[in-house]
Motif scaffolding. Structure first.
Motif, PDB file in Angstrom:
ATOM      1  N   UNK A 122      31.013 -19.172 -38.962  1.00 35.21           N
ATOM      2  CA  UNK A 122      30.435 -20.408 -39.106  1.00 35.21           C
ATOM      3  C   UNK A 122      31.526 -21.278 -39.499  1.00 35.21           C
ATOM      4  N   UNK A 123      31.676 -22.702 -39.485  1.00 33.88           N
ATOM      5  CA  UNK A 123      32.662 -23.636 -39.594  1.00 33.88           C
ATOM      6  C   UNK A 123      31.925 -24.564 -39.448  1.00 33.88           C
ATOM      7  N   UNK A 124      33.443 -26.032 -39.186  1.00 32.83           N
ATOM      8  CA  UNK A 124      32.362 -27.270 -39.374  1.00 32.83           C
ATOM      9  C   UNK A 124      31.673 -27.778 -38.671  1.00 32.83           C
ATOM     10  N   UNK A 125      31.696 -26.747 -37.511  1.00 30.02           N
ATOM     11  CA  UNK A 125      31.041 -27.113 -35.878  1.00 30.02           C
ATOM     12  C   UNK A 125      29.828 -26.883 -35.322  1.00 30.02           C
ATOM     13  N   UNK A 126      29.860 -26.074 -36.261  1.00 30.69           N
ATOM     14  CA  UNK A 126      28.261 -25.001 -36.695  1.00 30.69           C
ATOM     15  C   UNK A 126      28.562 -23.331 -36.505  1.00 30.69           C
ATOM     16  N   UNK A 127      27.317 -22.406 -36.568  1.00 33.26           N
ATOM     17  CA  UNK A 127      26.963 -21.267 -36.447  1.00 33.26           C
ATOM     18  C   UNK A 127      27.161 -20.440 -35.558  1.00 33.26           C
ATOM     19  N   UNK A 128      27.665 -18.913 -35.696  1.00 32.16           N
ATOM     20  CA  UNK A 128      26.763 -18.300 -34.308  1.00 32.16           C
ATOM     21  C   UNK A 128      27.006 -16.679 -34.647  1.00 32.16           C
ATOM     22  N   UNK A 129      26.008 -16.375 -33.769  1.00 27.42           N
ATOM     23  CA  UNK A 129      26.214 -14.699 -34.264  1.00 27.42           C
ATOM     24  C   UNK A 129      26.041 -13.928 -33.410  1.00 27.42           C
TER      25      UNK A 129
ATOM     26  N   UNK B 116      30.221 -26.527 -43.027  1.00 26.88           N
ATOM     27  CA  UNK B 116      30.676 -26.267 -43.035  1.00 26.88           C
ATOM     28  C   UNK B 116      29.221 -24.990 -43.728  1.00 26.88           C
ATOM     29  N   UNK B 117      28.808 -23.758 -43.377  1.00 23.99           N
ATOM     30  CA  UNK B 117      28.122 -23.750 -44.563  1.00 23.99           C
ATOM     31  C   UNK B 117      28.669 -22.008 -45.423  1.00 23.99           C
ATOM     32  N   UNK B 118      28.328 -21.448 -46.572  1.00 21.36           N
ATOM     33  CA  UNK B 118      28.230 -20.746 -46.441  1.00 21.36           C
ATOM     34  C   UNK B 118      27.121 -19.377 -45.655  1.00 21.36           C
ATOM     35  N   UNK B 119      27.660 -17.778 -46.093  1.00 21.17           N
ATOM     36  CA  UNK B 119      26.468 -17.241 -45.734  1.00 21.17           C
ATOM     37  C   UNK B 119      27.384 -15.761 -46.041  1.00 21.17           C
ATOM     38  N   UNK B 120      25.542 -15.680 -45.656  1.00 27.55           N
ATOM     39  CA  UNK B 120      25.634 -13.559 -46.828  1.00 27.55           C
ATOM     40  C   UNK B 120      24.339 -13.274 -46.412  1.00 27.55           C
ATOM     41  N   UNK B 121      24.446 -11.518 -45.469  1.00 29.11           N
ATOM     42  CA  UNK B 121      24.122 -10.987 -44.428  1.00 29.11           C
ATOM     43  C   UNK B 121      23.150 -10.472 -45.498  1.00 29.11           C
TER      44      UNK B 121
ATOM     45  N   UNK C  47      22.106 -18.801 -45.041  1.00 34.51           N
ATOM     46  CA  UNK C  47      23.302 -19.840 -44.873  1.00 34.51           C
ATOM     47  C   UNK C  47      22.702 -21.152 -46.396  1.00 34.51           C
ATOM     48  N   UNK C  48      23.995 -21.407 -46.580  1.00 34.22           N
ATOM     49  CA  UNK C  48      23.471 -22.252 -47.818  1.00 34.22           C
ATOM     50  C   UNK C  48      25.005 -23.516 -48.145  1.00 34.22           C
ATOM     51  N   UNK C  49      24.162 -24.299 -48.015  1.00 31.82           N
ATOM     52  CA  UNK C  49      25.180 -25.593 -48.744  1.00 31.82           C
ATOM     53  C   UNK C  49      24.610 -26.876 -49.140  1.00 31.82           C
ATOM     54  N   UNK C  50      25.219 -27.691 -50.385  1.00 34.47           N
ATOM     55  CA  UNK C  50      24.333 -28.557 -50.346  1.00 34.47           C
ATOM     56  C   UNK C  50      22.866 -28.961 -50.801  1.00 34.47           C
ATOM     57  N   UNK C  51      23.166 -27.778 -51.825  1.00 36.11           N
ATOM     58  CA  UNK C  51      21.592 -28.054 -51.983  1.00 36.11           C
ATOM     59  C   UNK C  51      20.292 -27.323 -51.159  1.00 36.11           C
ATOM     60  N   UNK C  52      20.722 -26.815 -50.404  1.00 36.19           N
ATOM     61  CA  UNK C  52      19.726 -26.334 -49.089  1.00 36.19           C
ATOM     62  C   UNK C  52      19.789 -24.233 -49.175  1.00 36.19           C
ATOM     63  N   UNK C  53      19.353 -23.432 -49.137  1.00 32.08           N
ATOM     64  CA  UNK C  53      19.071 -22.074 -48.938  1.00 32.08           C
ATOM     65  C   UNK C  53      18.477 -22.185 -47.984  1.00 32.08           C
ATOM     66  N   UNK C  54      18.607 -21.626 -46.942  1.00 34.57           N
ATOM     67  CA  UNK C  54      17.756 -20.917 -45.834  1.00 34.57           C
ATOM     68  C   UNK C  54      18.000 -19.659 -45.461  1.00 34.57           C
ATOM     69  N   UNK C  55      16.892 -18.882 -45.335  1.00 36.32           N
ATOM     70  CA  UNK C  55      17.397 -17.523 -44.925  1.00 36.32           C
ATOM     71  C   UNK C  55      16.734 -17.840 -43.457  1.00 36.32           C
ATOM     72  N   UNK C  56      17.331 -17.088 -42.239  1.00 37.62           N
ATOM     73  CA  UNK C  56      17.504 -17.813 -40.918  1.00 37.62           C
ATOM     74  C   UNK C  56      17.239 -15.923 -40.415  1.00 37.62           C
TER      75      UNK C  56
END
Length: 245
Positions: A11-18, A38-43, A51-60
């Protein structure tokens, strides 16, 4: 990266890819047109990326990028890097909010919030026991309860490691002390390795410690040295070959 190595995400400033393990892009989330986040990532497991940043933690979903669950944390501050328990069921994410917080998430639900600053975090395999370092202090928590005990080291403490069964904690100090404590906070051993040690628990309960000066020691379950080695770099001539006649 997925625990089984089947995919990797970035992940970077512009997006997230897998991508899958063959390098094929499976999906992408782009937000370059309207923001720079930019989001922090955790498998978490082979099927779930957090993916998490700015108060939101999301499971994808690792399969298609769809949202499996989302947790909104009020007054989250800035998230640090998270960690996952060995059974892949518990996610622990630190932040600097209100002097420090640990957010404990299970099954896509915020299970507990622990008030503590955390430079580094380690968690037992079953997710029930958490150890954090904050400067020269080691703190132990019941993941579903609260603070159990604290230990103050002889200098800055780094690299806390909870044993897989949650019965012991190892941590190194910048003065070179390797400290091993039991789950109740009793110091079991504190050898001086003369340089910052990084511990790692091995299958069967042995403990491996390596220092930045090259010392490597393996301790048995009774914390007696099995063997010790000193790693030294091989001398290599990096000069270009002499020019011919």
């Amino acid at each position: 990266m997925a625990p089984d190595g089947s995919w990797v995400a970035a992940c970077g400033d512009l997006g997230l890819a897998l991508w899958d393990d063959s390098g094929t892009e499976k999906w992408v989330h782009e937000w370059w047109a309207d923001r720079r986040t930019p989001l922090r990532l955790l498998a978490v497991d082979d099927a779930t990326l957090v993916a998490f940043a700015r108060g939101t933690i999301t499971g994808l979903s690792a399969a298609n990028g769809s949202t499996l669950w989302s947790v909104t944390v009020t007054n989250s501050g800035v998230f640090g890097g998270g960690t996952v328990s060995g059974d892949r069921r518990t996610v622990v994410i630190p932040s600097n909010a209100d002097g420090g917080r640990l957010f404990v998430i299970r099954g896509g639900v915020l299970a507990n919030t622990l008030p503590t600053p955390a430079d580094e975090v380690s968690v037992s395999d079953d997710g029930s026991f958490i150890a954090v370092t904050s400067r020269s202090q080691l703190r132990a928590f019941d993941a579903d309860g609260g603070l159990l005990w604290t230990y103050t080291g002889d200098d800055l403490l780094r690299r806390p490691r909870v044993s897989p069964d949650g019965t012991r904690v190892a941590v190194g100090s910048e003065l070179g002390t390797l400290v091993v404590l039991d789950r109740d906070g009793t110091v079991l051993a504190a050898p001086d390795l003369r340089a910052l040690p990084v511990p790692a628990w091995l299958p069967g309960g042995d403990l491996l410690a390596a220092t930045w000066m090259g010392t490597v020691i393996r301790y048995d379950t009774g914390l007696r040295p099995r063997w010790q080695s000193r790693l030294t770099p091989a001398e290599t001539d990096i000069r270009p070959p002499a020019a011919g006649p």
